[in-house]
Design a protein around this motif. Structure first.
Motif, PDB file in Angstrom:
ATOM      1  N   SER A   1     -13.240   2.902  -4.624  1.00 33.10           N
ATOM      2  CA  SER A   1     -12.635   3.410  -3.829  1.00 33.10           C
ATOM      3  C   SER A   1     -11.426   4.148  -4.208  1.00 33.10           C
ATOM      4  N   LEU A   2     -10.834   4.961  -3.200  1.00 32.12           N
ATOM      5  CA  LEU A   2      -9.791   5.926  -3.504  1.00 32.12           C
ATOM      6  C   LEU A   2      -8.386   5.253  -3.002  1.00 32.12           C
ATOM      7  N   ARG A   3      -7.527   4.851  -3.998  1.00 30.70           N
ATOM      8  CA  ARG A   3      -6.109   4.552  -3.641  1.00 30.70           C
ATOM      9  C   ARG A   3      -5.109   5.262  -3.605  1.00 30.70           C
ATOM     10  N   MET A   4      -5.135   6.329  -2.785  1.00 31.59           N
ATOM     11  CA  MET A   4      -4.077   7.541  -2.466  1.00 31.59           C
ATOM     12  C   MET A   4      -4.636   8.198  -1.449  1.00 31.59           C
ATOM     13  N   PRO A   5      -3.646   8.855  -0.562  1.00 29.67           N
ATOM     14  CA  PRO A   5      -4.044   9.454   0.639  1.00 29.67           C
ATOM     15  C   PRO A   5      -5.184  10.545   0.420  1.00 29.67           C
ATOM     16  N   LEU A   6      -6.094  10.746   1.255  1.00 31.15           N
ATOM     17  CA  LEU A   6      -7.122  11.606   1.282  1.00 31.15           C
ATOM     18  C   LEU A   6      -6.674  13.077   1.359  1.00 31.15           C
TER      19      LEU A   6
ATOM     20  N   THR B   1      -2.010   5.368   3.009  1.00 30.14           N
ATOM     21  CA  THR B   1      -3.374   5.190   3.501  1.00 30.14           C
ATOM     22  C   THR B   1      -4.233   5.335   2.022  1.00 30.14           C
ATOM     23  N   SER B   2      -5.399   4.475   2.277  1.00 27.98           N
ATOM     24  CA  SER B   2      -6.407   4.559   1.173  1.00 27.98           C
ATOM     25  C   SER B   2      -7.794   4.609   1.753  1.00 27.98           C
TER      26      SER B   2
ATOM     27  N   PRO C   1       0.798  -1.185   0.097  1.00 27.33           N
ATOM     28  CA  PRO C   1      -0.070  -0.074   0.059  1.00 27.33           C
ATOM     29  C   PRO C   1       0.929   1.479  -0.028  1.00 27.33           C
ATOM     30  N   THR C   2       2.272   1.147  -0.009  1.00 31.61           N
ATOM     31  CA  THR C   2       3.178   2.167   0.477  1.00 31.61           C
ATOM     32  C   THR C   2       3.026   3.339  -0.846  1.00 31.61           C
TER      33      THR C   2
ATOM     34  N   PRO D   1      -7.530   7.427   8.915  1.00 28.74           N
ATOM     35  CA  PRO D   1      -6.294   7.524   8.143  1.00 28.74           C
ATOM     36  C   PRO D   1      -6.416   8.244   6.923  1.00 28.74           C
ATOM     37  N   MET D   2      -5.559   9.147   6.837  1.00 28.11           N
ATOM     38  CA  MET D   2      -5.409  10.063   5.367  1.00 28.11           C
ATOM     39  C   MET D   2      -4.321  10.366   5.111  1.00 28.11           C
ATOM     40  N   GLY D   3      -3.373  10.074   5.633  1.00 27.11           N
ATOM     41  CA  GLY D   3      -1.842  10.398   5.226  1.00 27.11           C
ATOM     42  C   GLY D   3      -1.262   9.060   4.639  1.00 27.11           C
ATOM     43  N   ARG D   4       0.452   9.264   4.744  1.00 30.82           N
ATOM     44  CA  ARG D   4       1.281   8.230   3.904  1.00 30.82           C
ATOM     45  C   ARG D   4       0.623   6.839   4.139  1.00 30.82           C
TER      46      ARG D   4
END
Lengths: 378, 378
Positions: free
Chosen positions: A121-126, B120-121, A52-53, B115-118
């Motif tokens: 879904s959203l596969r990046m940080p919000l 995360t999704s 997931p990084t 979770p909204m940061g590095r």
């Protein structure tokens, strides 16, 4: 060197249809962050999505080829696809995991579509999406869920060929059940034997294998296996999503261990009958709701906790559309769907039956080999 | 009935630590949508996450046990966990996939962490998150990334035991390489043989298997296998994330087919040396950046496209922290990490070496069995 899964014309066709729909919706670009969408438009296929990084981005512009904005670690593999414009960033990054590249690639595009609706879904940080929106105040981000689902739910002949192959692999594996499953075997060992069987028969991977076993039925259809041994009178169900070139099959089979109760045999026969009716009826022009009602009537409408009686199938185990009362999607030639009637049984038990078909101009074509008409006894 | 992976006290401890951190951050609840976080706090484990159709929610309140807001299809399995408060919705749903249940469960909570940061999704439709926020105008949604990562990156002894077991399975499988891999075998068959070997030795699943092979090295470390046969002089690398009870190992092994060039042997020795130095040095109190620099110096700082030299490991193939120059996370006892030095080689080739360790009060403990000091020749 990895060979692309499909020739470039497959991706050109997908792009052409996407851009036609984008013109209708007045979209200047589509922005994707998820595996299936990146692969759909580029052919980029890797299990590295398990990590997931790092975020991965794809921009489909209103004109011209897609733009990949990806971590450097993916550059070599992306370069084997038909994509020319590959912009890379060092990742993980202290404070810019692709955002500045993404911002400049989207700059000046007034309306950008993203999947925001059902099943997405959203596969990046919000936080990074918020930063992106703030950096592009003149850009309107719109929901492109239906546009993308409408494209993806109709499969090309090349896609159908791959799904057909993995369905054949799983069918053969299920047909070998008498040599794989036996009384006294733990459910864990049963699953392990079936995974190995699928791989030996040609599956690339078995990302999905669930099931259950119990006297006369099972309690749910999503559990991992326990150490409990199979016992005479148990109904064993295995439901598998094995893959070939990143495309899934998704169907199950039921077996009785030693002997079966008349209730279990009756439920099986009724589910088989409901599936048969749906296979015979499925035609272009019907709606998903029509097909749901047809099966639901045949099973007596007892429902189950699954909530729908089938769904789309392809690069993901489940895709749009859903066979459910509110989904008015019209069946079209080339749609690959599962037919999955289920019934509640007494004492908290249930039974599920599943086949995979492709909608054709005329009768549907079975992709899984039809389950036996009577509950097989091992 | 599925047996929980851990006794209730494991989850009680996780909740206690989470709620302590929530008090520090003045959070009234945490809201999760992703598999790893739901499993971390509940023990709910299923491959059904492969289906993107249905959203799943977990609320961790500032006081009291977590609240599961989930599709009906998951009710039976969730009821086998230590969770008591299970609120279910019929899904897929025409217009309310859990949103009204979620809204009422969060109502009155002023600060909700997500979770909204590095790394995360968001595993729910973006549109539904917008609706949720609009329905809760008095609630502030805050970033809880660091809070959650800080909890998850320190493993309990029960977690370490499971990771240790799957590392042992993969170590045994790699040690059997001479019986599995041979000149003339296609890379696809090589991967297939290794998957089956892992399953036969006790892995539940092999969600991650990547690798490459080529004369003197390979071009990238994320590709799926091709049909190309292994040739004498190739360096073959396999990198696997096999699982047991939903916990991953993550390490690779390199092998030379037939014979090895002196360049390949030298690169291997240098990577082995860098890993050895990191295994010996890793102690509580060092930072991830320290460990990165140590390995980077040993490999000559040639870098590679990977961008970091290791990472956390557990319920996901890769987890926080990262062994990279900007990650100042302090190593603590119980952290399970990979040491993954990599080097660029001439002609666009690279080599990667990887081991799994757990940080202990004193020297680190190896979880993978140490790779051979010299490049093994098959």
């Amino acid at each position: 060197m990895t060979t692309p899964d499909f020739p470039a014309r497959e991706y050109e066709r997908r792009l052409e249809l996407a851009q036609r729909a984008m013109r209708e919706h007045r979209l200047d670009a589509l922005l994707f962050t998820t595996e299936a969408e990146l692969r759909y438009f580029t052919g980029f296929r890797t299990l590295f999505w398990q990590s997931p990084t790092r975020p991965w981005f794809l921009i489909v512009p209103a004109e011209g080829k897609p733009i990949a904005v990806i971590p450097t670690i993916g550059e070599n593999l992306m370069a084997t696809t038909w994509i020319d414009d590959i912009r890379t960033f060092s990742s993980p990054h202290a404070d810019d995991d692709g955002l500045s590249l993404l911002t400049s690639a989207l700059h000046g595009r007034a309306r950008v579509g993203m999947p925001m609706g059902r099943e997405t879904s959203l596969r990046m940080p919000l936080n990074d999406l918020t930063r992106l929106r703030n950096a592009l105040p003149a850009t309107e981000f719109c929901d492109a869920t239906e546009l993308v689902q409408a494209l993806r739910m109709v499969k090309s002949e090349l896609e159908i060929e791959v799904i057909s192959k993995i369905c054949a692999v799983a069918s053969e594996a299920f047909e070998n059940a008498p040599n794989l499953f036996r009384e006294g075997q733990s459910l864990k060992d049963t699953f392990r034997a079936f995974r190995i069987e699928l791989l030996q028969r040609g599956a690339d991977d078995v990302p999905y294998l669930v099931g259950g076993a119990g006297p006369g039925g099972y309690g749910d259809v999503i559990s991992p296996p326990s150490d409990k041994p199979l016992e005479a009178g148990d109904v064993l169900m295995l439901d598998t999503g094995a893959t070939l070139n990143g495309y899934f099959c998704d169907f199950d089979r039921n077996f009785a261990i030693g002997h079966a109760s008349s209730e279990a045999r009756d439920a099986y026969a009724r589910l088989h009958d409901a599936t048969e009716a749906a296979i015979e009826a499925a035609r272009p022009g019907m709606t998903c709701a029509d097909l749901f009602k047809l099966m639901n009537d045949r099973t007596g409408g007892t429902g189950s906790n699954v909530g729908r009686l089938g769904h789309g199938l392809g690069m993901q185990l489940t895709e749009a559309p859903s066979l459910i009362d509110f989904d008015e999607t019209i069946l079209q030639e080339g749609m690959v769907i599962t037919l999955e009637p289920s019934m509640d049984l007494p004492e908290g038990k249930m039974m599920v039956h599943e086949e995979n078909i492709v909608i054709r101009d005329g009768p549907a074509q079975l992709l899984s080999r039809r389950a036996a008409p009577e509950l097989p006894i091992l």
